[in-house]
Design an enzyme around this catalytic site. Structure first.
Site, PDB file in Angstrom:
ATOM      1  N   TYR A  33       0.827  -1.203   0.000  1.00 14.66           N
ATOM      2  CA  TYR A  33       0.000   0.000   0.000  1.00 14.66           C
ATOM      3  C   TYR A  33       0.859   1.250   0.000  1.00 14.66           C
ATOM      4  CZ  TYR A  33       0.962   0.979   4.940  1.00 14.66           C
ATOM      5  OH  TYR A  33       1.581   1.289   6.120  1.00 14.66           O
ATOM      6  N   LYS A 147       6.613  -2.005   1.964  1.00 12.68           N
ATOM      7  CA  LYS A 147       5.425  -1.385   2.562  1.00 12.68           C
ATOM      8  C   LYS A 147       4.228  -2.319   2.395  1.00 12.68           C
ATOM      9  CE  LYS A 147       3.296   3.175   2.996  1.00 12.68           C
ATOM     10  NZ  LYS A 147       3.312   3.194   4.456  1.00 12.68           N
ATOM     11  N   GLU A 180      12.391   2.628  14.141  1.00  8.20           N
ATOM     12  CA  GLU A 180      11.478   3.676  13.662  1.00  8.20           C
ATOM     13  C   GLU A 180      10.203   3.587  14.487  1.00  8.20           C
ATOM     14  OE1 GLU A 180      10.063   2.898   9.642  1.00  8.20           O
ATOM     15  OE2 GLU A 180      10.051   0.749  10.012  1.00  8.20           O
ATOM     16  N   LEU A 205      11.246   1.418   7.073  1.00 10.35           N
ATOM     17  CA  LEU A 205      10.645   1.832   5.805  1.00 10.35           C
ATOM     18  C   LEU A 205      11.350   3.110   5.338  1.00 10.35           C
ATOM     19  CD1 LEU A 205       8.207   1.222   3.865  1.00 10.35           C
ATOM     20  CD2 LEU A 205       7.102   3.149   4.991  1.00 10.35           C
TER      21      LEU A 205
HETATM   22  N1  PMP Z   1       7.702   3.892   8.923  1.00 10.85           N
HETATM   23  C1  PMP Z   1       6.584   3.155   8.907  1.00 10.85           C
HETATM   24  C2  PMP Z   1       6.590   1.812   9.533  1.00 10.85           C
HETATM   25  C3  PMP Z   1       5.423   3.658   8.285  1.00 10.85           C
HETATM   26  O1  PMP Z   1       4.288   2.929   8.257  1.00 10.85           O
HETATM   27  C4  PMP Z   1       5.444   4.961   7.727  1.00 10.85           C
HETATM   28  C5  PMP Z   1       4.199   5.545   7.100  1.00 10.85           C
HETATM   29  N2  PMP Z   1       3.850   4.918   5.951  1.00 10.85           N
HETATM   30  C6  PMP Z   1       6.642   5.681   7.764  1.00 10.85           C
HETATM   31  C7  PMP Z   1       7.750   5.112   8.373  1.00 10.85           C
HETATM   32  C8  PMP Z   1       6.733   7.049   7.153  1.00 10.85           C
HETATM   33  O2  PMP Z   1       6.695   6.966   5.758  1.00 10.85           O
HETATM   34  P1  PMP Z   1       6.144   8.167   4.873  1.00 10.85           P
HETATM   35  O3  PMP Z   1       6.965   9.360   5.240  1.00 10.85           O
HETATM   36  O4  PMP Z   1       6.369   7.724   3.483  1.00 10.85           O
HETATM   37  O5  PMP Z   1       4.708   8.353   5.226  1.00 10.85           O
END
Ligand code: PMP
Length: 286
Positions: A33, A147, A180, A205
């Site tokens: 996603y 993701k 994270e 991620l």
């Molecule tokens: N880490 C994780 C585990 C996430 O789910 C997200 C949000 N999708 C992020 C980091 C931040 O990613 P982004 O800046 O692309 O929203």
């Protein structure tokens, strides 16, 4: 106004939008996603989100359900039909409907769902006062760079945070390093003003907001160090913050109830928040 979702080729009333019970996303979390921000009716950072989607699909040997061009047409249409000015677009692709069997089906058509919704402006207290995070052990699999919709550990972590009255849970790996947040990337600011965030590897991620904020910071001649950091270091840091598409740049002022720095949002975080806001409104140009 009634909401509309895109499901496998059709725009349908949100209330009736559904996929089959044997969709592999439903049975195995066999899907990926993206969440993108919409600002002033415009999708923010579409290209990097599409790049990450392509990468997630490739890592799971899934063919894209649509070309990038056709996908972005659907995104725009879902935004338009739901009259979203400021909000988010959610896109999910799964390996489709097939008789339940762990191995990939010989033939299946990927499922594609796209939704959009408006989000209220964020409360200014979040940037004025900052937020609390707690820490939890990182119990996820070894490919957190993909993701995928398989988010159970993230859900459990976020719930723990909610129950503790915190905004987010930062996950800690087996060497006591923060990886994270459950849905955000984690950052600290050292006394020198240098930014520290974990390097891109299979443990986190690759956040699009992380990428944009890194870029904005470096343009301001700020040094960025990509390395793991411990909980102790984070609590002792000058500032801490988190980033994501829906949280933007959010100051973290307490970790496990211990204040970070002065226990209030610091100047570096505030400056990055402002820069990122300008980026969202399309005011930062290459
Ligand atoms: N880490 C994780 C585990 C996430 O789910 C997200 C949000 N999708 C992020 C980091 C931040 O990613 P982004 O800046 O692309 O929203």
């Amino acid at each position: 106004m009634s909401r509309v979702a895109y499901v496998n080729g059709s725009y349908v009333p949100f209330a009736n939008a559904a996929v089959h019970i044997e969709d592999r996303g439903y049975q195995f979390a066999d899907g990926v996603y993206e969440v993108m921000a919409v600002r002033n009716g415009r999708l923010v950072d579409l290209e990097p989100h599409l790049d990450r989607l392509d990468r997630s699909l490739a890592e799971l040997s899934m063919a894209p359900a649509k070309s990038r061009g056709s996908l972005s047409v659907v995104f725009d249409e879902v935004v338009r039909r739901n009259r979203v000015t400021d909000g988010i677009v959610y896109v999910q692709m799964t390996r489709g409907v097939a008789k339940r069997d762990h191995a990939f089906p010989d033939a299946s058509t990927n499922s594609l769902v796209v939704t959009a919704r408006g989000t209220p402006p964020r409360s200014t207290s979040i940037i004025e006062e900052g937020v609390d995070v707690i820490t939890v052990p990182d119990i996820r699999w070894k490919r957190c760079d993909i993701k995928t919709v398989s988010l159970l550990p993230n859900i459990l972590a976020k719930q723990k945070a909610r129950e503790a009255g915190a905004y987010e849970a930062w996950m800690v790996d087996e060497s006591d390093r923060i990886t994270e947040g459950s849905s955000t990337n984690a950052w600290i600011v050292e006394e020198s003003g240098d930014l520290v965030t974990r390097q891109l590897d299979h443990a986190i991620l690759s956040g699009i907001t992380r990428m944009v904020v890194s870029d904005l910071a470096m343009r301001q001649q700020r040094r960025l160090v990509e390395r793991p950091f411990t909980l102790e270091e984070a609590i002792g840091a000058a500032e801490a913050f988190l980033t994501s598409t829906t949280s933007f740049v959010t100051p973290v002022v307490r970790i496990n109830r211990s204040p970070v720095g002065e226990g209030v949002p610091g100047p570096v975080t505030r400056a990055l928040y402002d820069l990122y806001e300008s980026h969202l409104s399309g005011q930062v140009h290459d």
